[in-house]
Design a protein around this motif. Structure first.
Motif, PDB file in Angstrom:
ATOM      1  N   GLY A  33       0.816  -1.210   0.000  1.00 14.24           N
ATOM      2  CA  GLY A  33       0.000   0.000   0.000  1.00 14.24           C
ATOM      3  C   GLY A  33       0.846   1.254   0.000  1.00 14.24           C
ATOM      4  N   ALA A  34       1.969   1.245   0.750  1.00 16.16           N
ATOM      5  CA  ALA A  34       2.846   2.414   0.777  1.00 16.16           C
ATOM      6  C   ALA A  34       3.462   2.688  -0.590  1.00 16.16           C
ATOM      7  CB  ALA A  34       3.935   2.219   1.828  1.00 16.16           C
ATOM      8  N   LEU A  35       3.755   1.625  -1.330  1.00 17.93           N
ATOM      9  CA  LEU A  35       4.380   1.799  -2.646  1.00 17.93           C
ATOM     10  C   LEU A  35       3.413   2.366  -3.684  1.00 17.93           C
ATOM     11  CD1 LEU A  35       6.544  -1.464  -2.811  1.00 17.93           C
ATOM     12  CD2 LEU A  35       7.321   0.871  -2.344  1.00 17.93           C
ATOM     13  N   VAL A  36       2.134   2.009  -3.572  1.00 15.84           N
ATOM     14  CA  VAL A  36       1.157   2.518  -4.554  1.00 15.84           C
ATOM     15  C   VAL A  36       0.507   3.815  -4.086  1.00 15.84           C
ATOM     16  CG1 VAL A  36       0.690   0.175  -5.365  1.00 15.84           C
ATOM     17  CG2 VAL A  36      -0.780   1.181  -3.610  1.00 15.84           C
ATOM     18  N   MET A  37       0.795   4.226  -2.852  1.00  8.90           N
ATOM     19  CA  MET A  37       0.157   5.416  -2.318  1.00  8.90           C
ATOM     20  C   MET A  37       0.374   6.667  -3.168  1.00  8.90           C
ATOM     21  SD  MET A  37      -1.653   6.186   0.478  1.00  8.90           S
ATOM     22  CE  MET A  37      -1.078   4.987   1.678  1.00  8.90           C
ATOM     23  N   PRO A  38       1.593   6.940  -3.681  1.00  6.70           N
ATOM     24  CA  PRO A  38       1.754   8.152  -4.493  1.00  6.70           C
ATOM     25  C   PRO A  38       0.806   8.203  -5.692  1.00  6.70           C
ATOM     26  CG  PRO A  38       3.893   7.276  -3.865  1.00  6.70           C
ATOM     27  CD  PRO A  38       2.878   6.257  -3.452  1.00  6.70           C
ATOM     28  N   ARG A  39       0.581   7.064  -6.339  1.00 14.08           N
ATOM     29  CA  ARG A  39      -0.347   7.046  -7.472  1.00 14.08           C
ATOM     30  C   ARG A  39      -1.779   7.283  -7.018  1.00 14.08           C
ATOM     31  NH1 ARG A  39       1.766   1.943 -11.212  1.00 14.08           N
ATOM     32  NH2 ARG A  39       3.901   2.747 -11.558  1.00 14.08           N
ATOM     33  N   LEU A  40      -2.148   6.702  -5.872  1.00 13.27           N
ATOM     34  CA  LEU A  40      -3.511   6.895  -5.368  1.00 13.27           C
ATOM     35  C   LEU A  40      -3.758   8.352  -5.027  1.00 13.27           C
ATOM     36  CD1 LEU A  40      -3.940   3.786  -3.025  1.00 13.27           C
ATOM     37  CD2 LEU A  40      -4.944   4.141  -5.280  1.00 13.27           C
ATOM     38  N   ARG A  41      -2.744   9.022  -4.475  1.00 10.62           N
ATOM     39  CA  ARG A  41      -2.920  10.423  -4.093  1.00 10.62           C
ATOM     40  C   ARG A  41      -3.079  11.329  -5.300  1.00 10.62           C
ATOM     41  NH1 ARG A  41       1.648  10.135   0.530  1.00 10.62           N
ATOM     42  NH2 ARG A  41       0.309   9.612   2.301  1.00 10.62           N
ATOM     43  N   GLN A  42      -2.578  10.911  -6.442  1.00 13.97           N
ATOM     44  CA  GLN A  42      -2.756  11.698  -7.656  1.00 13.97           C
ATOM     45  C   GLN A  42      -4.196  11.646  -8.149  1.00 13.97           C
ATOM     46  OE1 GLN A  42       0.099  10.214 -10.471  1.00 13.97           O
ATOM     47  NE2 GLN A  42       1.872  11.098  -9.401  1.00 13.97           N
ATOM     48  N   ARG A  43      -4.920  10.601  -7.779  1.00 17.25           N
ATOM     49  CA  ARG A  43      -6.290  10.420  -8.260  1.00 17.25           C
ATOM     50  C   ARG A  43      -7.356  10.677  -7.199  1.00 17.25           C
ATOM     51  NH1 ARG A  43      -5.894   4.870 -11.971  1.00 17.25           N
ATOM     52  NH2 ARG A  43      -4.158   5.566 -13.291  1.00 17.25           N
ATOM     53  N   ILE A 101      -2.355   1.054   6.337  1.00 15.32           N
ATOM     54  CA  ILE A 101      -1.300   2.035   6.107  1.00 15.32           C
ATOM     55  C   ILE A 101      -1.856   3.263   5.402  1.00 15.32           C
ATOM     56  CG2 ILE A 101      -0.551   1.104   3.864  1.00 15.32           C
ATOM     57  CD1 ILE A 101       1.672   2.607   6.642  1.00 15.32           C
ATOM     58  N   THR A 102      -2.866   3.085   4.550  1.00 13.59           N
ATOM     59  CA  THR A 102      -3.493   4.230   3.893  1.00 13.59           C
ATOM     60  C   THR A 102      -4.155   5.139   4.912  1.00 13.59           C
ATOM     61  OG1 THR A 102      -3.868   2.952   1.866  1.00 13.59           O
ATOM     62  CG2 THR A 102      -5.207   4.926   2.190  1.00 13.59           C
ATOM     63  N   ALA A 103      -4.891   4.551   5.853  1.00 16.27           N
ATOM     64  CA  ALA A 103      -5.548   5.354   6.881  1.00 16.27           C
ATOM     65  C   ALA A 103      -4.519   6.033   7.783  1.00 16.27           C
ATOM     66  CB  ALA A 103      -6.490   4.483   7.703  1.00 16.27           C
TER      67      ALA A 103
END
Length: 531
Positions: free
Chosen positions: A276-286, A328-330
């Motif tokens: 989740g930490a690794l994909v977080m930057p992409r999620l924050r862009q959307r 980790i997202t929360a």
């Protein structure tokens, strides 16, 4: 001297001190997770009651709830390196005691809960301090990446520690597992002793414990944006704590696993968190922060509902990968929101309040879900928790998290107060009067801006605030606020941020006089013979 225009996510590791301390904390946290796995599983041997098993979770988080704020104050007024070494020694002594008692077969329910509570005290004292030292270890442009690496390190430990702890527990027993934890503390202490930290500079305005404590509480009471973050955190973690409180029983009773399988489950949560930490930057862009937190609540609720159905062990491991990613997202979303709205002068104390709410929600939730489990059983409790988290997530989504865009760097635009002679720092209280001249048609807008300014006054040190008008000339409006001492008012000068300066500029636009508003400072007089 060249300044880097940008830095990658792993740039802080180029700083030797940060890299060494980061690696040491990963090892230390790995040992702590191994200890927690051993303690949680041993409790299921000593007592199969859901309330007793949940008590271990509560004993670990209750001290953080009780002591996080004092710990945040201590992190600001003590030598942080020496303070961290003392805390590591405390934690090592706890694990040594657990190792000894388990080796001789004298570990009881009360001893396990009591020692877990002592370990929680160590965690409470350490948490705010570790976060506060990050800006000392890396350049300013790398601070955000360093904070992200700290979160990544914790989840690396979460993915390794529980699995390794479960394997050690199954193969060699609890004493060896606790012994390995002791060894990790030795490494952390060695790294802290090696850290060539400069001594803190003497500051004539340095705060004492109780003064800093009061200042932190004043800021918390006055910060409306922090209230939103704390509310969102309390609701989410109170419901989400159900899965953590009952996970040992889920592993043993619903899934039919042993100690090593329980470690694998926790390792899956850690691995999911890393993903989740690794994909977080992409999620924050959307997605914005509110959408990320809602998604975390939905995924966590689905995981809890799925576990209540007692799926096959392999499927359960797969499901918990999603729990780790949601968790980790929360955590990063709420912690990031808190970080973004806290100025540097109160960051440690503000984060300590956040940790207090986080662990208070986890503690109360663990105790509450343990009690529900006595009545509804493990599966029923997971279903109830999932439904509550789903409903709460949808409701809380309407209360938006603060954007954190304000410029909180000190503006230093307040002039030094005029004094006829030097004033003792401990003299007080101090009354500050600011006289404005506001025309009638600007009065409503001015008072609205002044009301927003009142929150800034209280956040930065005022314990009383008000506004009055001249009975003979209503255009003369006087703002007043009180500060507990002259030193605290001087600190207030240093705390005003650029965002506050912008707000003050908007307010002063309604002042119609040629000269700036008149500012006066009044000091309390100690009358001879007064009681």
């Amino acid at each position: 001297m060249s300044v880097r225009k940008s830095s990658g996510g792993f740039a802080p590791l180029r700083q030797p001190v940060f890299a060494v301390l980061w690696a040491a904390t990963v090892l230390g946290n790995t040992g702590s997770f191994m200890r927690d796995v051993a303690s949680s599983w041993l409790m299921t041997d000593l007592s199969a009651a859901p309330a007793a098993v949940a008590m271990v979770q509560a004993a670990g988080t209750l001290p953080i709830f009780l002591l996080a704020i004092p710990a945040g104050v201590l992190s600001d007024i003590l030598d942080r390196r020496k303070f961290l070494i003392a805390v590591q020694l405390l934690l090592a002594s706890v694990s040594i005691t657990l190792m000894t008692l388990s080796h001789v077969g004298m570990l009881s329910v009360s001893a396990l809960i009591g020692l877990t509570f002592l370990g929680g005290i160590g965690a409470a004292l350490m948490g705010p301090t570790w976060q506060a030292v990050v800006p000392e270890l890396v350049p300013r442009e790398d601070v955000k990446n360093a904070v992200a690496l700290n979160s990544l390190g914790i989840n690396i430990a979460r993915s390794i520690g529980p699995a390794a702890g479960g394997l050690l527990l199954a193969a060699f027993g609890a004493a060896v597992t606790y012994g390995v934890d002791v060894a990790t503390y030795v490494l952390v202490i060695a790294a802290l002793i090696w850290w060539p930290r400069a001594k803190d500079a003497n500051d004539a305005l340095s705060e004492g414990f109780f003064g800093a404590f009061r200042a932190g509480l004043r800021y918390t009471r006055a910060s409306q944006t922090l209230h939103v973050v704390l509310l969102r955190a309390a609701i989410f973690f109170a419901f989400a704590s159900a899965v953590w409180a009952l996970l040992p029983l889920v592993a043993r009773q619903l899934l039919g696993g042993d100690a090593s399988f329980y470690g694998i489950l926790l390792g899956a949560v850690g691995a999911g968190a890393i993903g989740g930490a690794l994909v977080m930057p992409r999620l924050r862009q959307r997605l914005d922060a509110d959408s990320l937190l809602l998604g975390s609540a939905l995924v966590t609720a689905l995981v809890m509902a799925a576990l209540s159905l007692a799926p096959p062990q392999g499927l359960a491991v797969f499901i918990l990968l999603f729990l780790g990613a949601a968790w980790i997202t929360a955590l990063t979303t709420l912690n990031g929101a808190a970080q973004a709205i806290l100025p540097n002068w109160v960051r440690g104390r503000g984060l300590a309040v956040y940790l207090t709410v986080f662990n208070g929600a986890m503690t109360a939730g663990s105790l509450g879900w343990g009690a529900v489990g006595e009545v509804a059983g493990v599966s029923g409790t997971l279903v109830i928790g999932a439904g509550g988290l789903l409903v709460a997530g949808l409701i809380m989504h309407r209360i938006k998290l603060p954007s954190g865009d304000a410029d909180l760097i000190p503006s230093n635009h307040w002039p030094e107060p005029l004094v006829a002679e030097p004033v003792a720092h401990d003299r007080g209280p101090v009354l500050i009067l600011i006289e404005y001249n506001v025309e009638k048609h600007h009065r409503t807008a001015f008072l609205h801006a002044l009301d927003r300014m009142s929150h800034e006054r209280r956040r930065d040190g005022a314990y009383g605030w008000g506004v009055t008008e001249d009975s003979a000339d209503p255009q003369k409006i006087v703002e007043w606020f009180m500060v507990e001492s002259w030193a605290e008012h001087l600190r207030q000068h240093k705390r005003v941020s650029n965002a506050d300066a912008d707000l003050q500029g908007q307010m002063l636009a309604y002042h119609s006089g040629r000269d700036k508003p008149v500012v006066r400072h009044f000091l309390a007089i100690n009358r001879p013979g007064a009681a």
